[in-house]
Design an enzyme around this catalytic site. Structure first.
Site, PDB file in Angstrom:
ATOM      1  N   LYS A   1      14.060   1.502  -4.566  1.00 38.58           N
ATOM      2  CA  LYS A   1      15.234   1.794  -3.742  1.00 38.58           C
ATOM      3  C   LYS A   1      16.193   2.746  -4.473  1.00 38.58           C
ATOM      4  O   LYS A   1      16.812   3.616  -3.866  1.00 38.58           O
ATOM      5  CB  LYS A   1      15.950   0.499  -3.372  1.00 38.58           C
TER       6      LYS A   1
ATOM      7  N   ASP B   1      10.908  -3.349  -6.859  1.00 31.91           N
ATOM      8  CA  ASP B   1      11.494  -3.069  -5.547  1.00 31.91           C
ATOM      9  C   ASP B   1      12.872  -2.425  -5.696  1.00 31.91           C
ATOM     10  O   ASP B   1      13.200  -1.452  -5.012  1.00 31.91           O
ATOM     11  CB  ASP B   1      11.579  -4.378  -4.754  1.00 31.91           C
TER      12      ASP B   1
ATOM     13  N   THR C   1       5.014   0.004   8.313  1.00 35.45           N
ATOM     14  CA  THR C   1       3.853  -0.603   7.655  1.00 35.45           C
ATOM     15  C   THR C   1       4.256  -1.008   6.240  1.00 35.45           C
ATOM     16  O   THR C   1       5.333  -0.638   5.757  1.00 35.45           O
ATOM     17  CB  THR C   1       2.661   0.382   7.603  1.00 35.45           C
TER      18      THR C   1
ATOM     19  N   GLY D   1      18.464  -2.908   3.717  1.00 33.40           N
ATOM     20  CA  GLY D   1      18.298  -3.536   5.021  1.00 33.40           C
ATOM     21  C   GLY D   1      19.440  -3.193   5.957  1.00 33.40           C
ATOM     22  O   GLY D   1      19.686  -2.033   6.261  1.00 33.40           O
TER      23      GLY D   1
HETATM   24  N1  LIG Z   1      10.964  -7.581   6.023  1.00 33.73           N
HETATM   25  C1  LIG Z   1      12.145  -7.039   5.787  1.00 33.73           C
HETATM   26  O1  LIG Z   1      13.150  -7.691   5.886  1.00 33.73           O
HETATM   27  C2  LIG Z   1      12.249  -5.582   5.373  1.00 33.73           C
HETATM   28  C3  LIG Z   1      13.516  -5.011   5.195  1.00 33.73           C
HETATM   29  C4  LIG Z   1      13.608  -3.660   4.884  1.00 33.73           C
HETATM   30  C5  LIG Z   1      12.456  -2.906   4.722  1.00 33.73           C
HETATM   31  N2  LIG Z   1      11.213  -3.494   4.877  1.00 33.73           N
HETATM   32  C6  LIG Z   1      10.022  -2.663   4.775  1.00 33.73           C
HETATM   33  O2  LIG Z   1       9.505  -2.496   6.090  1.00 33.73           O
HETATM   34  C7  LIG Z   1       8.085  -2.435   6.064  1.00 33.73           C
HETATM   35  C8  LIG Z   1       7.503  -3.508   6.967  1.00 33.73           C
HETATM   36  O3  LIG Z   1       7.866  -4.778   6.469  1.00 33.73           O
HETATM   37  P1  LIG Z   1       7.427  -6.106   7.215  1.00 33.73           P
HETATM   38  O4  LIG Z   1       8.147  -7.213   6.577  1.00 33.73           O
HETATM   39  O5  LIG Z   1       7.541  -5.923   8.658  1.00 33.73           O
HETATM   40  O6  LIG Z   1       5.880  -6.179   6.801  1.00 33.73           O
HETATM   41  P2  LIG Z   1       4.728  -6.986   7.556  1.00 33.73           P
HETATM   42  O7  LIG Z   1       5.307  -8.133   8.307  1.00 33.73           O
HETATM   43  O8  LIG Z   1       3.673  -7.218   6.568  1.00 33.73           O
HETATM   44  O9  LIG Z   1       4.205  -5.944   8.644  1.00 33.73           O
HETATM   45  C9  LIG Z   1       3.433  -4.827   8.336  1.00 33.73           C
HETATM   46  C10 LIG Z   1       2.736  -4.344   9.582  1.00 33.73           C
HETATM   47  O10 LIG Z   1       2.033  -3.140   9.285  1.00 33.73           O
HETATM   48  C11 LIG Z   1       0.710  -3.257   9.805  1.00 33.73           C
HETATM   49  N3  LIG Z   1      -0.199  -2.405   9.066  1.00 33.73           N
HETATM   50  C12 LIG Z   1      -0.720  -2.569   7.826  1.00 33.73           C
HETATM   51  N4  LIG Z   1      -1.539  -1.552   7.512  1.00 33.73           N
HETATM   52  C13 LIG Z   1      -1.553  -0.723   8.597  1.00 33.73           C
HETATM   53  C14 LIG Z   1      -2.248   0.480   8.904  1.00 33.73           C
HETATM   54  N5  LIG Z   1      -3.066   1.057   8.012  1.00 33.73           N
HETATM   55  N6  LIG Z   1      -2.022   1.055  10.105  1.00 33.73           N
HETATM   56  C15 LIG Z   1      -1.205   0.491  11.019  1.00 33.73           C
HETATM   57  N7  LIG Z   1      -0.544  -0.671  10.769  1.00 33.73           N
HETATM   58  C16 LIG Z   1      -0.714  -1.264   9.578  1.00 33.73           C
HETATM   59  C17 LIG Z   1       0.394  -4.714   9.697  1.00 33.73           C
HETATM   60  O11 LIG Z   1      -0.651  -5.017  10.561  1.00 33.73           O
HETATM   61  P3  LIG Z   1      -1.402  -6.451  10.541  1.00 33.73           P
HETATM   62  O12 LIG Z   1      -0.372  -7.480  10.901  1.00 33.73           O
HETATM   63  O13 LIG Z   1      -2.431  -6.283  11.580  1.00 33.73           O
HETATM   64  O14 LIG Z   1      -1.908  -6.581   9.144  1.00 33.73           O
HETATM   65  C18 LIG Z   1       1.715  -5.323  10.139  1.00 33.73           C
HETATM   66  O15 LIG Z   1       1.798  -5.320  11.528  1.00 33.73           O
HETATM   67  C19 LIG Z   1       7.682  -2.572   4.617  1.00 33.73           C
HETATM   68  O16 LIG Z   1       7.456  -1.278   4.110  1.00 33.73           O
HETATM   69  C20 LIG Z   1       8.870  -3.238   3.976  1.00 33.73           C
HETATM   70  O17 LIG Z   1       8.998  -2.882   2.627  1.00 33.73           O
HETATM   71  C21 LIG Z   1      11.111  -4.822   5.215  1.00 33.73           C
END
Ligand SMILES: NC(=O)c1ccc[n+]([C@@H]2O[C@H](COP(=O)([O-])OP(=O)(O)OC[C@H]3O[C@@H](n4cnc5c(N)ncnc54)[C@H](OP(=O)(O)O)[C@@H]3O)[C@@H](O)[C@H]2O)c1
Lengths: 333, 163
Positions: A223, A219, A94, A152
């Site tokens: 980290k 950010d 999330t 990542g």
């Molecule tokens: N993107 C990257 O490349 C990357 C790399 C390393 C780490 N991260 C980390 O990984 C995490 C996810 O990133 P992301 O890019 O995948 O974010 P994202 O696309 O915004 O996805 C977040 C997901 O969490 C869901 N969510 C939000 N609140 C929630 C709740 N209370 N209960 C259950 N589900 C909930 C959202 O649902 P809805 O879609 O229904 O709103 C969405 O499905 C973050 O913490 C980010 O910092 C990301």
């Protein structure tokens, strides 16, 4: 003799970029992982704000792809999935929240208390409550792994804690935010002002519409806190980091740096004396830390192995999923 | 400037004080005194190594006074600036008294600003400068960077140092 593969049931809580990436990576790699590591990964539950789907025998690809088949959150919350559906590993993906860690914090605590291992890409809970979560995991005899949260796809946490075990780590410094690296690289290459390049980065999806967490160094700082706590056994929080972002960097400064043989990069640095600092720094052009584009990089200074530098893609759904899969496999090897 | 000096004292009490007093009389600032009582020169004197800062123009007179006091001056070394680093500044550099910024380093006696390139964009936009600091040793270089940071932070100038 062929032993029966061990079935590992996982839930994916938070089904956005990373959560979806994990499902995709499992789909692509399932057979290979079973063959090479003897574990059969089954996705038994998925939950996000739109709702949940569960199947204790493993969700079909079809079911995963069709959000309409989901139950509404009113009927089944993500906590219900974590608690009530039998599984071994909860994958938490999330959004990062550095104010109070939620909803990730509750998800992780619930999973550990339900005797599930946790693998997460979510930085918030780790930056705020690292030692509490680790203690809870230890008490429950479960693992809490988070390779995807820092760098990542670039391996760093397990690299230091496992492959470099036996070394004293003197310091770690590097570029931990791909958005800032992209902006500074483009500014240096094109001589363009910050605002211009930021807009360009937003248009192609490299920067978020609210870029402040990235460009102000938050950010990177978060980290760094995770590295300090996990690698150096410190007990740091975000407040302990001295942070300067990149918003004041000008094309003139980049040009002067270039003339003197340097690039400017946003560098996060933690040393074993407890100094945590995020700031734009001069990086000699021939230094391994000088990587361009959205790449991440880290140089680990050790007492036996000398300097070790890792470079990799810091973001991207499949890249983050790569780190998550490795964590899952490591729990069982 | 920083001076290292090997002197040789007669082996009778009170000689060290006799040798050190002129250094402070001439405004010198003693940084270290290495007194090797167990070693002797062939002529039976005790060698002492001094490191001090003093204004360059006063050095010759100091040496004369030491000789008058019966102190042998065996060697005088000027400490050279051998460690350097480049730092970048961003801010209103010129309008915030760049001279004072440079002086804060040059007046230390152990470090200097040896090069400064300035870029000046339109009026009231921030300018950038690359500054090369040199010092007599690594520790001194670090201290020079600290001094620079303290001086310019007050002026709202950002310092970008090397990794
Ligand atoms: N993107 C990257 O490349 C990357 C790399 C390393 C780490 N991260 C980390 O990984 C995490 C996810 O990133 P992301 O890019 O995948 O974010 P994202 O696309 O915004 O996805 C977040 C997901 O969490 C869901 N969510 C939000 N609140 C929630 C709740 N209370 N209960 C259950 N589900 C909930 C959202 O649902 P809805 O879609 O229904 O709103 C969405 O499905 C973050 O913490 C980010 O910092 C990301």
């Amino acid at each position: 003799m062929k032993t029966k593969p061990k079935t590992v049931r996982i839930s994916i809580i938070g089904f956005g970029n990373v959560g979806g990436g994990v499902a995709e990576a499992v789909r692509r790699k399932r057979e290979e992982i079973e063959r090479r590591h003897g574990i059969d990964i089954k996705i038994v539950g998925i939950a996000d704000l739109k709702g949940a789907i569960v199947n204790e025998n493993g969700l079909s690809e079809d079911a995963i792809m069709k959000p309409k088949t989901r139950r509404k959150p009113e009927d089944m919350t993500s906590r219900d999935v974590i608690k009530e559906i039998e599984h071994e590993v909860m994958v938490e993906a999330t959004p990062t929240n550095v104010e109070n860690g939620e909803p990730g914090l509750t998800h992780i605590i619930t999973a550990l208390e339900s005797d599930r291992h946790v693998v997460t890409s979510n930085k918030g809970p780790l930056a705020l409550e690292y030692s509490r979560l680790m203690e809870l995991a230890a008490k429950r005899g479960k693992e809490l792994r988070f390779e995807a949260a820092v760098g990542g796809a670039m391996p760093i946490i397990s690299l230091v804690r496992e492959n470099l075990a036996g070394n004293g780590i003197i310091s770690i410094k590097g570029i931990l935010n791909g958005t800032c690296n992209y902006i500074l690289t483009r500014m240096a290459e094109e001589g363009l002002p910050y605002e211009h390049v930021l807009k360009e980065a937003q248009e192609i999806g490299i920067a978020e519409s609210d870029p402040s967490k990235d460009v102000e160094g938050i950010d990177t700082a978060v980290k760094l806190v995770i590295l300090a706590n996990s690698v150096f056994d410190m007990n740091m929080t975000y407040e302990d980091v001295e942070v300067t972002g990149i918003t004041d960097i000008t094309p003139d400064a980049l040009k002067l740096a270039n003339d003197a043989g340097y690039m400017i990069k946003l560098i996060g640095e933690v040393d074993r004396a407890g100094g945590l600092k995020v700031a734009p720094r001069l990086v000699p052009k021939d230094d391994p830390l000088n990587v361009g584009g959205t790449l991440n990089v880290a140089t680990i200074k050790t007492d036996l192995a000398g300097d070790i530098t890792v470079i990799g893609k810091g973001a991207g759904p499949i890249e983050a999923a790569s780190a998550i899969l490795s964590d899952i496999i490591r729990i069982y090897s | 400037m920083k001076i290292s000096m090997d002197i040789e004292l007669k082996d009778i009490p009170g000689q060290l004080v006799r040798a050190l007093k002129p250094v402070s009389d001439f405004g010198g600032n003693l940084l270290s005194v290495l007194h090797q009582r167990d070693k002797k020169t062939p002529s039976g004197r005790i060698p002492v190594q001094l490191v001090f800062e003093i204004e360059e123009r006063r050095l010759d007179r100091l040496v004369e006074v030491l000789k008058e006091r019966g102190v042998n001056v065996a060697r005088i070394g000027k400490e050279r600036l051998k460690d350097s680093m480049v730092v970048l500044l961003i801010g209103h550099i010129v309008h915030s008294d760049v001279r004072e910024t440079i002086d804060s380093i040059d007046s230390t006696g152990f470090a200097e600003v040896v090069e400064l390139s300035l870029s000046m964009p339109a009026v009231d936009k921030k300018s950038a400068a690359s500054v090369t600091l040199s010092a007599i040793g690594k520790e001194e270089l670090k201290e020079a960077l600290n001094i620079l940071e303290r001086t310019v932070n007050k002026k709202g100038i950002m310092v970008i140092s090397s990794v």
